[in-house]
Design an enzyme around this catalytic site. Structure first.
Site, PDB file in Angstrom:
ATOM      1  N   GLU A   1       0.831  -1.218   0.000  1.00 54.04           N
ATOM      2  CA  GLU A   1       0.000   0.000   0.000  1.00 54.04           C
ATOM      3  C   GLU A   1       0.863   1.265   0.000  1.00 54.04           C
ATOM      4  O   GLU A   1       0.501   2.266  -0.617  1.00 54.04           O
ATOM      5  CB  GLU A   1      -0.961  -0.026   1.196  1.00 54.04           C
ATOM      6  CG  GLU A   1      -2.077  -1.065   0.985  1.00 54.04           C
ATOM      7  CD  GLU A   1      -2.944  -1.275   2.201  1.00 54.04           C
ATOM      8  OE1 GLU A   1      -2.387  -1.560   3.289  1.00 54.04           O
ATOM      9  OE2 GLU A   1      -4.173  -1.153   2.087  1.00 54.04           O
TER      10      GLU A   1
ATOM     11  N   GLU B   1      -3.647  -9.636   3.087  1.00 54.01           N
ATOM     12  CA  GLU B   1      -4.323  -9.374   4.371  1.00 54.01           C
ATOM     13  C   GLU B   1      -5.341 -10.447   4.732  1.00 54.01           C
ATOM     14  O   GLU B   1      -5.520 -10.771   5.909  1.00 54.01           O
ATOM     15  CB  GLU B   1      -5.014  -7.999   4.325  1.00 54.01           C
ATOM     16  CG  GLU B   1      -4.072  -6.818   4.541  1.00 54.01           C
ATOM     17  CD  GLU B   1      -3.422  -6.316   3.251  1.00 54.01           C
ATOM     18  OE1 GLU B   1      -3.452  -7.061   2.243  1.00 54.01           O
ATOM     19  OE2 GLU B   1      -2.883  -5.204   3.246  1.00 54.01           O
TER      20      GLU B   1
END
Ligand code: 3H9
Length: 687
Positions: A102, A122
């Site tokens: 990210e 994730e």
């Protein structure tokens, strides 16, 4: 500091530095925010961010997930990077995962090293990307690829990332390449948040949901990620980010994320105990027995670069073993794990023979022959005579007494159990069984081999079935009690599949062969408590030649060797046995089936802990997940028990104990935990 900033002319070099893998904790987030201000204060041309060591950044520090979020929050930090008038370039030197990816996605440009990986895994920790991953990824690489990346959490290599449009270039030295980027070109790149969201693609969403139902049944996070991405298409960037963040925080505090984090850290904590000596060097392993298990062990060893001498009894055995290993090599070639030249290298490192003398250069011998004490003793005597005095001798027995095997050798300190799970080259669990006289060198060898083979090692003590098979035997026993009391095999299987197992106990039984359990029960006949309930249904199946898949009929029928079909004859057989035993059968609700099976396993596991057969509840979790298909997202058997509540478990067990005190005697460990308000995970043996 976990972020280092260096100025060189108009370029700022920012290094993420939090060994070993640059996990993003509070200090790194603060450091990044300060780096944005630092670069702006100096009016720099660009910032190049990279990672120290082997990783770019492995994502948010999952150790922080147990507590409340700490400021500054990663989405705000990335927003500052993305909107800064100084453009940032990510030089992705190694893995960029989760929050690490990210960070890169929020940079104006991304240049990746050829060996690096980028991914949003994730969901494997029970959450979704929480710092813009869902929104930025789909803007950069399109809906279909982003859905695949996020819903299944599998990282991408550099080539794939470039082809998907996730990165701008792949260069041997990404930092140097970032330094060479033309400033005007850099300023022309549109920041990700300004890119339009992709068009709605109904087919892509249906496909991913269908796929998830097959590949990740029971898991919440992948579905929530897909929901957020779908909703994001109709929201502006800020609204979509807020939805993503709220979903991330909700999942982070949920049971599944807690369970998956527990598995993540327990798996990494599974190592050799600190007080063991260094593992002896291994270059050659002798494997005794070239059946399915022995061939799998041999292939696993060959695959990591070891030489293997596979020992058989005679020429026929040698031929069979050769076929078995060759089958695995061919499968490796088919799946692309091997190519022609690596397959040749493997074959060249393998000797299959009935001459034990050929194994004299082995530092370790692993016996994987027929499961009978006399056979094992004979093999150990031969190994003892043929191999050097310091060769470690291991047995792959699933149940038998390692101390009895060791007693027949010249030096029992070099004997241990190495219990592999089939298929041995795939299953990650390795039970390392410590006999009464097993020495540290032998144990160190076991842990050393596990590390080489990338297995999850769990230390176990000697008892019938060690950790895993002892729990499994109790599970199977209780399942048979349920049949006698009113259930049918397919109901039991469906209940456990709904719980999260890929297969219920009866389908598993058919797959492994009902004769295996039968042989075990005969072995246990001499020691079984005569007061213990015994259900002979499974014995009758074997006596009638219903051995499972191998005879096309077991608990189910397998017409033409194909998929399973329910066999109504089984119901008659069970009813008949119940009649002989004088048991009145009655329908058993699904939740009772599930509870009895889980309570049986938890109670047995607690005894295993109390007897010191397992050294921690987390070890039992690893065994149940990596060896027996307990759903990972439930965190393993003991973690699940803690989440259920030990007090409630003991209350339920007491009711069952009142009906059958032999089978359901409540484990003292559970009773102690319930009385002390303590979790099983925190239970430690006294003294
Ligand atoms: C996330 O990023 C959420 C964001 O979207 C939103 C935020 C708002 N945290 O595996 P290794 C430790 S969620 C804490 O043995 P390898 C690990 O415990 C995160 N610690 O090495 C071990 O410690 P120890 C998404 C971590 O080379 C040591 O590092 N990211 C983390 O075989 C070495 O690890 C992921 O899911 C972490 N995130 O593999 C990636 N990662 O030495 C998770 C590692 O004390 N990590 N540690 O035992 C991995 O997949 C592998 O660790 C990696 C390295 C491939 C990076």
């Amino acid at each position: 500091m976990s972020v280092r900033c260096i100025q060189d002319g108009l370029t700022g070099f920012v290094t993420l530095d939090n060994p070993p893998v640059n996990a993003i904790g509070r200090e790194m987030r603060q450091g990044l925010l300060e780096a944005v201000a630092w670069a702006e204060g100096l009016n720099l041309d660009r910032v190049i961010v990279t990672g120290a060591g082997r990783a770019f950044a492995a994502g948010a520090d999952a150790k922080e997930f147990d507590g409340p979020p700490l400021e500054p929050y990663l989405p705000d930090v990335l927003d500052a990077i993305e909107r800064s008038f100084v453009p940032w370039i990510a030089a992705i030197n190694g893995v960029a995962l989760g929050g690490g990816a990210e960070i890169a996605l929020a940079c104006r440009m991304r240049i990746m090293g050829p060996g690096a990986q980028i991914g949003l895994p994730e969901v494997t920790l029970g959450v979704i990307p929480g710092a813009g991953g869902t929104q930025r990824a789909m803007r950069l690489c399109g809906l279909e690829t982003a859905l695949e990346l996020i819903a299944f959490g599998k990282p991408m290599g550099a080539k794939a990332a470039l082809a998907a449009g996730l990165v701008h270039a792949v260069e041997d030295d990404p930092v140097e390449a970032a330094d060479m980027v033309n400033t005007e070109e850099l300023l022309c790149v549109v920041p990700t948040w300004e890119l339009p969201a992709p068009e709605m693609d109904v087919a892509a969403f249906s496909a991913v949901r269908e796929n998830l139902a097959k590949r990740s049944p029971g898991q919440i996070a992948p579905h929530r990620a897909v929901e957020v991405m779908e909703a994001g298409l109709g929201l502006d960037f800020a609204e979509a980010m807020a939805l993503e963040r709220a979903t991330f925080l909700d999942l982070k505090s949920g049971d599944q994320s807690r369970a998956l984090r527990h598995m993540f850290f327990s798996e990494r904590a599974a190592k050799a105990p600190a007080d063991l000596p260094a593992a002896p060097q291994i270059t050659q392993v002798a494997v005794v027995g070239g059946g399915t298990m022995g061939a799998g062990i041999a292939y696993a060893c060959l695959s990591v670069g070891l030489s293997v001498v596979l020992l058989e009894t005679d020429a026929d055995g040698v031929a069979r073993a050769t076929e078995n290993v060759e089958r695995l090599i061919v499968a490796g070639l088919k799946r692309g794990r091997l190519d022609d030249s690596s397959a040749e290298v493997l074959r060249a490192r393998l000797v299959i023979t009935d001459d034990y003398g050929a194994a004299s250069g082995s530092s370790l011998a692993i016996e994987a022959a027929f499961e009978a004490m006399e056979v094992k003793k004979e093999i150990f005597a031969k190994l003892d005579a043929a191999l050097p005095a310091d060769t470690i001798l291991a047995t792959n027995t699933s149940y038998l007494d390692i101390d009895e095997v060791a007693a027949g050798t010249k030096d029992p300190s070099r004997v241990l159990g190495l219990h592999f799970f089939a298929p041995a080259h795939i299953m990650r669990l390795l039970e390392i069984v410590q006999g009464a006289q097993t020495g540290d060198r032998a144990l160190a060898m076991g842990f050393g081999l596990a590390k080489l083979l990338k297995k999850v090692p769990v230390l176990a003590g000697v008892c019938d079935g060690f950790i895993g098979n002892r729990i499994f035997s109790r599970y199977r026993e209780e399942a048979d009690f349920l049949l006698m009391d009113g259930a049918v095999p397919w109901e039991v299987d469906e209940v456990m599949e709904a719980f999260g197992y890929a297969m219920g106990p009866y389908e598993v039984g058919d797959l492994s062969g009902l004769d295996i359990g039968f042989a075990n029960r005969r072995r246990q006949d001499a020691t079984r408590d005569p007061k213990r309930r015994y259900v002979p249904i499974a014995d009758r199946m074997v006596n009638e030649g219903r051995l499972g898949r191998k005879t096309s009929v077991g608990w189910y029928r397998y017409p033409g060797g194909g998929g399973k079909v329910v066999d109504p004859l089984i119901e008659d057989l069970i009813a008949e046995e119940a009649h002989f035993a004088g048991v009145t059968r009655a329908e058993i609700p699904d939740d009772v089936v599930r509870e009895r099976l889980l309570l049986a396993m938890i109670n047995e596991a607690a005894n295993i802990l109390g007897e010191g057969i397992a050294h921690s509840a987390a070890d039992i979790d690893l065994v149940t997940v990596f060896g027996y298909g307990f759903p990972r997202w439930r965190g393993g058997l003991m973690h699940f028990a803690d989440a259920w509540g030990v007090v409630e478990i003991v209350e339920k067990l007491r009711l069952l104990e009142a009906q059958d005190p032999v089978v359901w005697a409540v484990s003292p460990v559970l009773a102690e935990c319930a009385a002390a308000g303590m979790a099983l995970t925190d239970w430690r043996a006294k003294g």
